[in-house]
Design an enzyme around this catalytic site. Structure first.
Site, PDB file in Angstrom:
ATOM      1  N   LYS A  74       2.799  -0.207 -10.519  1.00  0.00           N
ATOM      2  CA  LYS A  74       2.874  -0.891  -9.460  1.00  0.00           C
ATOM      3  C   LYS A  74       2.477  -2.359  -9.489  1.00  0.00           C
ATOM      4  O   LYS A  74       1.561  -2.624  -9.974  1.00  0.00           O
ATOM      5  CB  LYS A  74       2.174  -0.247  -8.305  1.00  0.00           C
ATOM      6  CG  LYS A  74       2.446  -0.939  -6.892  1.00  0.00           C
ATOM      7  CD  LYS A  74       1.433   0.105  -6.092  1.00  0.00           C
ATOM      8  CE  LYS A  74       1.337  -0.034  -4.460  1.00  0.00           C
ATOM      9  NZ  LYS A  74       0.829   0.906  -3.721  1.00  0.00           N
ATOM     10  N   SER A 150       3.278   2.511  -0.006  1.00  0.00           N
ATOM     11  CA  SER A 150       3.874   1.292  -0.498  1.00  0.00           C
ATOM     12  C   SER A 150       4.152   1.478  -2.053  1.00  0.00           C
ATOM     13  O   SER A 150       4.623   0.277  -2.697  1.00  0.00           O
ATOM     14  CB  SER A 150       2.781   0.196  -0.327  1.00  0.00           C
ATOM     15  OG  SER A 150       1.463   0.638  -1.043  1.00  0.00           O
ATOM     16  N   SER A 174      -0.069   5.995  -0.006  1.00  0.00           N
ATOM     17  CA  SER A 174       1.132   5.268  -0.477  1.00  0.00           C
ATOM     18  C   SER A 174       1.388   5.817  -2.150  1.00  0.00           C
ATOM     19  O   SER A 174       2.080   5.291  -2.736  1.00  0.00           O
ATOM     20  CB  SER A 174       0.712   3.784  -0.733  1.00  0.00           C
ATOM     21  OG  SER A 174       0.593   3.056   0.383  1.00  0.00           O
TER      22      SER A 174
END
Length: 458
Positions: A74, A150, A174
């Site tokens: 990420k 996310s 997330s």
């Protein structure tokens, strides 16, 4: 190939690390035009690392427990030579990171090969996977649907079989939400178990980091490589590494497993209820336990996360409000205006709630709960209707994850391969008992009840 299979093949010299890396880069080039999971591809770095792994094997050295496994992170994790975007427009103007995040260093020390950085919701304040700056990451089972956020790019890249392993972060859900929507396994470890050093924060007192993978065994392999205290993260300084890979074959029949009732059996689409029921039947579980005041816990989690998140971004909100995603900006501004007495009440409740849940774990080892109330919604979908009530999608995707991360419990999200879309179930354990949650996940996987379906959306 799974991470476990790649390691075995590389160590047996049936596959070189460079070949595994080139295959991953080729998949990214071919499929990511649809999935939009990557924001940066580090091809030169990946090839150099893969050659080093192959050289170590050729000279008889131990290449590491993750030898030759391609992975991606990420883009809130620092990657040397790249600006750490954290999904934002503003951050990409920052200088390139001078050093990798601790977890990137540890994975590469174990022989894994970093192939790039992944799309995410702006500043990790997102449950949808829709980024207005980089475009939405797309679901590998239906590109018209959300990945969840996310860590949306992480879910899309692993669910789309671009890489066998990715790193994400989980503040309110997330890791678990993208795992549910994209049909993969995800581990949100105990708060403070894995180092967050040199990753961009959202809510310091909630932020967790962890792996997403296509099998429970791959999760465990990556988790073991990343464990250990780190003086660079104040929350991760005391707990020694406790490897789990050698424990996964232990029988789960003696474990005291229960289903979360009450709050966790409300606001569910039929698919979510069916997924929990399938897992419960496979484990021969019928006991139901009530997690006390879970709805209030979710409300308190909102108060604390929006307040802490706002405080981190006050200067950016003052000077560059138009460079935010408006939905993120407006929620952060609202967080900045929460009265201090309300935050104080939320924190006091948090301490009470944690004590109540820990008391519950004296009589159970594992609690099962839905990961999301529904399968992945359509991209751009604003509302869904549940039990005759119209509810906003963005605000309610994490309805069942927030009361758990609020007090830092370890959770493995496992994918139930329903048709036409998969959906996840949370396997929740007491603090520091990731081994138990992973054992249950492995047992379910071996029964065929949970599995990561092949991508089919492109």
């Amino acid at each position: 190939m799974s991470a476990v299979d790649i390691v075995r093949a590389v160590k047996d010299r049936k596959l070189s690390a460079l070949e595994a890396t080139e295959a991953a880069l080729a998949r990214i080039a071919k499929r990511d035009t649809v999935l939009n999971s990557f924001t940066d591809v580090t091809a030169d770095r990946a090839r150099e690392k893969a050659r080093a792994v192959d050289a170590a094997i050729a000279t008889g050295k131990n290449p590491g427990s993750l030898a030759g496994v391609p992975f991606a992170v990420k883009n809130l994790f620092d990657v040397k030579g790249l600006p750490t975007r954290a999904g934002s427009k503003i951050n990409r103007e920052r200088p390139a990171a001078p050093r990798d995040a601790t977890l990137v260093e540890r994975l590469e020390a174990a022989g894994a090969v970093l192939v790039g950085a992944l799309n995410m919701g702006e500043y990790a304040y997102d449950f949808t996977g829709e980024n207005i700056h980089d475009g939405p990451s797309r679901n590998p089972h239906d590109p018209t649907r959300m990945t969840g956020g996310s860590s949306g790019g992480s879910g899309s890249a692993v669910g789309g079989a671009l890489v066998p392993l990715a790193l994400g972060s989980d503040t309110n859900g997330s890791i678990r939400v993208p795992s549910s929507f994209c049909g993969i396994f995800g581990l949100k470890p105990t708060y403070g178990r894995l180092s967050r050093a040199r990753s961009f924060p959202f809510v310091f007192s909630f932020d967790h980091v962890g792996p997403l993978a296509r099998s429970a065994s791959d999760l465990a392999l990556a988790y073991d490589a990343m464990q250990g205290p780190d003086a660079d993260d104040a929350a991760c300084t005391t707990r020694a590494a406790e490897p789990v890979s050698g424990l996964l074959d232990q029988d789960v029949g003696s474990l005291r497993i229960a289903i979360a009732g009450g709050y966790f059996q409300k606001n569910l689409f039929p698919e979510a209820a069916e997924a929990v029921n399938r897992v419960a039947r496979a484990l021969n579980v019928s006991r139901i336990v009530e997690i006390p005041q879970a709805a209030r816990a979710r409300a308190a989690a909102y108060v604390i996360s929006t307040c802490e998140g706002a405080s981190l971004h006050l200067d950016r909100l003052r000077t560059r409000p138009d460079d935010f995603d408006p939905a993120v900006r407006d929620r952060l501004i609202a967080g900045a205006m929460i009265p201090a007495p309300m935050v104080d009440r939320a924190q006091k409740f948090r301490r009470w709630y944690r004590a109540q849940v820990l008391e519950l774990f004296k009589s159970v080892d594992v609690i099962l709960a839905p990961a999301t109330p529904c399968v992945a919604p359509k991209l751009g979908q604003v509302n869904f209707t549940l039990d005759g009530v119209e509810m906003p999608v963005r605000a309610n995707i994490g309805i069942h994850t927030q009361p758990i991360s609020f007090i830092g419990l370890p959770v493995v999200a496992v994918p139930v391969p329903l048709e036409p879309m998969p959906i996840g179930v949370q396997i929740i354990a007491a603090p520091w008992r990731e081994d138990i949650a992973l054992r249950v996940a492995v047992a379910l996987e071996r029964q065929g009840v949970v599995s990561a379906p092949s991508p089919r959306g492109f």
